[in-house]
Scaffold this motif. Structure first.
Motif, mmCIF file in Angstrom:
data_model
loop_
_atom_site.group_PDB
_atom_site.id
_atom_site.type_symbol
_atom_site.label_atom_id
_atom_site.label_comp_id
_atom_site.label_asym_id
_atom_site.label_seq_id
_atom_site.Cartn_x
_atom_site.Cartn_y
_atom_site.Cartn_z
ATOM 1 N N MET A 1 0.826 -1.198 0.000
ATOM 2 C CA MET A 1 0.000 0.000 0.000
ATOM 3 C C MET A 1 0.863 1.252 0.000
ATOM 4 O O MET A 1 0.481 2.280 -0.550
ATOM 5 C CB MET A 1 -0.930 -0.005 1.224
ATOM 6 C CG MET A 1 -1.996 -1.089 1.190
ATOM 7 S SD MET A 1 -3.089 -0.979 -0.235
ATOM 8 C CE MET A 1 -3.879 0.590 0.078
ATOM 9 N N GLY A 2 2.023 1.197 0.653
ATOM 10 C CA GLY A 2 2.939 2.334 0.660
ATOM 11 C C GLY A 2 3.387 2.688 -0.741
ATOM 12 O O GLY A 2 3.509 3.864 -1.096
ATOM 13 N N THR A 3 3.608 1.658 -1.563
ATOM 14 C CA THR A 3 4.021 1.894 -2.950
ATOM 15 C C THR A 3 2.917 2.576 -3.732
ATOM 16 O O THR A 3 3.156 3.543 -4.472
ATOM 17 C CB THR A 3 4.380 0.557 -3.612
ATOM 18 O OG1 THR A 3 5.441 -0.054 -2.884
ATOM 19 C CG2 THR A 3 4.818 0.765 -5.047
ATOM 20 N N ALA A 4 1.688 2.088 -3.585
ATOM 21 C CA ALA A 4 0.569 2.688 -4.302
ATOM 22 C C ALA A 4 0.372 4.136 -3.889
ATOM 23 O O ALA A 4 0.164 5.027 -4.738
ATOM 24 C CB ALA A 4 -0.703 1.881 -4.048
ATOM 25 N N ALA A 5 0.445 4.408 -2.587
ATOM 26 C CA ALA A 5 0.288 5.791 -2.120
ATOM 27 C C ALA A 5 1.394 6.677 -2.663
ATOM 28 O O ALA A 5 1.146 7.824 -3.083
ATOM 29 C CB ALA A 5 0.277 5.814 -0.593
ATOM 30 N N ALA A 6 2.631 6.170 -2.668
ATOM 31 C CA ALA A 6 3.741 6.971 -3.186
ATOM 32 C C ALA A 6 3.557 7.286 -4.660
ATOM 33 O O ALA A 6 3.828 8.419 -5.108
ATOM 34 C CB ALA A 6 5.054 6.217 -2.966
ATOM 35 N N PHE A 7 3.094 6.319 -5.438
ATOM 36 C CA PHE A 7 2.918 6.542 -6.873
ATOM 37 C C PHE A 7 1.752 7.496 -7.141
ATOM 38 O O PHE A 7 1.817 8.334 -8.048
ATOM 39 C CB PHE A 7 2.686 5.231 -7.595
ATOM 40 C CG PHE A 7 3.935 4.398 -7.723
ATOM 41 C CD1 PHE A 7 5.184 4.935 -7.431
ATOM 42 C CD2 PHE A 7 3.871 3.086 -8.127
ATOM 43 C CE1 PHE A 7 6.333 4.179 -7.537
ATOM 44 C CE2 PHE A 7 5.018 2.317 -8.245
ATOM 45 C CZ PHE A 7 6.258 2.866 -7.950
ATOM 46 N N VAL A 8 0.670 7.395 -6.367
ATOM 47 C CA VAL A 8 -0.454 8.315 -6.550
ATOM 48 C C VAL A 8 -0.027 9.736 -6.222
ATOM 49 O O VAL A 8 -0.306 10.689 -6.976
ATOM 50 C CB VAL A 8 -1.638 7.871 -5.679
ATOM 51 C CG1 VAL A 8 -2.734 8.937 -5.674
ATOM 52 C CG2 VAL A 8 -2.219 6.549 -6.178
ATOM 53 N N LEU A 9 0.656 9.911 -5.113
ATOM 54 C CA LEU A 9 1.122 11.252 -4.744
ATOM 55 C C LEU A 9 2.178 11.755 -5.716
ATOM 56 O O LEU A 9 2.195 12.940 -6.082
ATOM 57 C CB LEU A 9 1.682 11.220 -3.317
ATOM 58 C CG LEU A 9 0.678 10.879 -2.201
ATOM 59 C CD1 LEU A 9 1.382 10.797 -0.851
ATOM 60 C CD2 LEU A 9 -0.440 11.918 -2.150
ATOM 61 N N LEU A 119 -3.964 -3.923 -8.933
ATOM 62 C CA LEU A 119 -5.176 -3.969 -9.745
ATOM 63 C C LEU A 119 -6.309 -3.182 -9.087
ATOM 64 O O LEU A 119 -7.054 -2.451 -9.764
ATOM 65 C CB LEU A 119 -5.591 -5.423 -9.959
ATOM 66 C CG LEU A 119 -6.733 -5.672 -10.957
ATOM 67 C CD1 LEU A 119 -6.327 -5.221 -12.345
ATOM 68 C CD2 LEU A 119 -7.108 -7.148 -10.967
ATOM 69 N N GLY A 120 -6.434 -3.309 -7.765
ATOM 70 C CA GLY A 120 -7.490 -2.585 -7.070
ATOM 71 C C GLY A 120 -7.296 -1.082 -7.135
ATOM 72 O O GLY A 120 -8.246 -0.337 -7.407
ATOM 73 N N VAL A 121 -6.061 -0.622 -6.890
ATOM 74 C CA VAL A 121 -5.797 0.817 -6.952
ATOM 75 C C VAL A 121 -5.955 1.333 -8.380
ATOM 76 O O VAL A 121 -6.488 2.430 -8.610
ATOM 77 C CB VAL A 121 -4.381 1.114 -6.412
ATOM 78 C CG1 VAL A 121 -4.053 2.603 -6.554
ATOM 79 C CG2 VAL A 121 -4.277 0.693 -4.955
ATOM 80 N N THR A 122 -5.499 0.537 -9.365
ATOM 81 C CA THR A 122 -5.644 0.951 -10.761
ATOM 82 C C THR A 122 -7.113 1.052 -11.152
ATOM 83 O O THR A 122 -7.522 1.966 -11.887
ATOM 84 C CB THR A 122 -4.917 -0.050 -11.677
ATOM 85 O OG1 THR A 122 -3.549 -0.139 -11.288
ATOM 86 C CG2 THR A 122 -4.984 0.391 -13.126
ATOM 87 N N ALA A 123 -7.932 0.096 -10.670
ATOM 88 C CA ALA A 123 -9.372 0.159 -10.964
ATOM 89 C C ALA A 123 -10.001 1.411 -10.362
ATOM 90 O O ALA A 123 -10.924 2.004 -10.947
ATOM 91 C CB ALA A 123 -10.063 -1.089 -10.431
#
Length: 507
Positions: A1-9, A119-123
């Motif tokens: 989840m840390g990776t997804a948050a970092a990429f979104v920000l 996949l969930g974050v991308t969706a």
């Protein structure tokens, strides 16, 4: 989840820098991105450390299980397996199983979790990109499975050649003096050369398939990433998508395929471990003698057998009869029907069928270690250590003093022979007891059995390789030295005078 948050920000920072007026980046976004990337790096390092520890502990557990199984089965139950194969199996546990436990199994779990999160974050960010990942992701897994099918056969062939080469090398080392004596070293050297060549070719086949596996995964992941990038670019230029979420979705695509690509590289570790897992499963399925918790009454035991037969390949005949406490009985029957195997079953070295009781207690209910201390087996070809007479005798009784050793040697008529050796009890016997004749070796083995204090003596063709006169002497010694103990003698000769005979029943 840390990776997804970092990429979104991070995507928001980049989108802001491209679409807004020049200025300082949002400190909250920048701090969140740095914090997310730091958590990502720390999680990766922790995952690697935990995986290595899990791999080390798993291999240690497997080695302990293997050692316990080999010790539980013993040399009789394992007699149909080559010693080189067992040595190779034990030595290869670390090199082959550590990558499986440390890389493949954690990598498989990591790939599944990362794919679902990405996949969930991308969706959430861009459903159209997530739909494309749902199509390309399973195709990548299918490619990995198809390549694995080809690798399985190559890995099994490589393991077979590896074991065969190890066995031949061990045979050469063990029998090098004999090969030198008969001038067969060049011939066997050619055998080793051919075996090494076959092993090298099998290994290269495995490596080629492993490289193919890596190439397929790289190609599939790169192609899928390119498709997603083109799809996002077309939609951005057409004004159908927003930059920040689609950019974040594009940054998450490598996180979706990255663990799958690494899993493809580590798939070779799993296939490399499959032959060992198969061997370990086969060993675990070998039946051993049942272990109970009871102890037979003290003193020379009586034996009762009802259609008893050792559970070993090739054993066909059964035995029905009784042996009284302290009795000396000869066991006879055709060659190859299982007389020696029956002795091994009585010693709880292998499992048996039918009924066997020891002084009224079923053999299967006896505790193995205690019963082993009351049984002495003298095989047809006794195994002597390349050590002194004293060391060979003390195998049966480590605390025996020299007085006890001389007494037992006198009982078997070997004291004069040992006294004439240079060093007497300290005299080295050489590899396999080469300083003793066949009759003297049989006497020493009998002395060792008597020194153990066993109540039951199992004598397996101890005079098979001796002349008639020496055999009669050995039989007479057994009758005197084993007085007060139960003795069962397997023989093809006429039994000693006064010994009753039991005969195995053909099927």
């Amino acid at each position: 989840m840390g990776t997804a948050a970092a990429f979104v920000l991070g995507a928001q920072l980049i989108a802001g820098a491209l679409t807004s007026r020049p200025g300082s980046p949002d400190p909250h976004l920048l701090l969140g991105t740095v914090l997310g990337l730091t958590v990502r790096a720390a999680a990766a390092a922790l995952r690697e450390r935990v995986a290595q520890q899990v791999g080390t502990h798993a291999v240690t557990w497997q080695r302990d299980q293997l050692s316990a199984q080999l010790l539980r089965l013993g040399p009789v139950a394992l007699s149909g397996r080559r010693s080189a194969a067992l040595v190779t199996l034990s030595s290869e546990l670390g090199p082959r199983l550590t990558p499986y436990y440390a890389r493949f199994l954690p990598g498989r779990a990591h790939a599944a979790i990362s794919a679902l999160v990405a996949l969930g974050v991308t969706a959430w960010l861009d459903p159209a990109t997530a739909a494309l990942l749902l199509v390309t992701g399973p195709l990548t897994v299918v490619f990995l499975y198809l390549v694995g099918l080809a690798t399985h056969a190559a890995t099994q062939a490589q393991w077979t050649q590896h074991t065969r080469l190890a066995g031949r090398l061990l045979t050469l080392t063990r029998h090098l003096p004999t090969l030198h004596a008969f001038g067969a070293v060049p011939t066997y050297r050619d055998v080793l050369v051919r075996s090494a060549g076959a092993h090298r070719e099998a290994t290269l086949r495995v490596l080629r398939v492993a490289f193919l596996s890596g190439f397929v995964m790289e190609f599939a992941a790169t192609l899928a990433t390119a498709l997603v990038a083109v799809w996002i670019g077309v939609r951005l230029f057409g004004g159908e998508a927003t930059l920040a979420p689609t950019l974040a979705a594009l940054m998450l695509v490598p996180e979706f395929f990255g663990p799958l690509r690494q899993l493809g590289a580590d798939r070779h570790a799993a296939l490399d471990a499959e032959p060992l897992a198969h061997e370990l499963d086969e060993l675990a399925a070998v039946p051993g003698a049942p272990q109970g918790h009871r102890e037979a009454p003290a003193g020379a035991p009586s034996l009762t057998l009802m259609r008893a037969r050792a559970e070993l390949p090739g054993v066909t005949a059964t035995l029905t009869g009784t042996v009284g406490a302290g009795a000396h009985v000869a066991l006879r029957g055709p060659s190859g029907v299982g007389k020696s195997a029956l002795l091994h079953a009585l010693g709880k070295y292998v499992a048996h069928t039918g009924q066997m009781t020891v002084s009224g207690v079923p053999l299967d209910e006896l505790e193995g270690r205690r019963w082993a201390g009351r049984v002495a087996l003298v095989p047809q070809t006794p195994r002597l250590l390349a050590a002194s007479v004293r060391d060979n005798l003390r195998v049966a009784a480590p605390d025996a003093d020299d007085g006890a050793l001389w007494t037992v040697l006198r009982n078997v008529g070997l004291d004069g022979v040992v006294a004439a050796l240079p060093g007497r009890l300290a005299a080295p016997l050489g590899e396999g007891g080469t300083r003793l004749s066949g009759g003297e070796t049989a006497r020493l083995a009998l002395a060792r059995a008597l020194l153990s204090g066993a109540d039951l003596l199992l004598l397996d063709e101890v005079t098979a390789h001796l002349d008639e006169a020496t055999a009669r002497d050995i039989h007479a010694l057994i009758g005197v030295a084993a007085r007060g103990r139960t003795a069962l003698l397997v023989t093809h000769r006429e039994p000693p005078p006064g010994w009753p005979t039991l005969t195995l029943e053909a099927p």
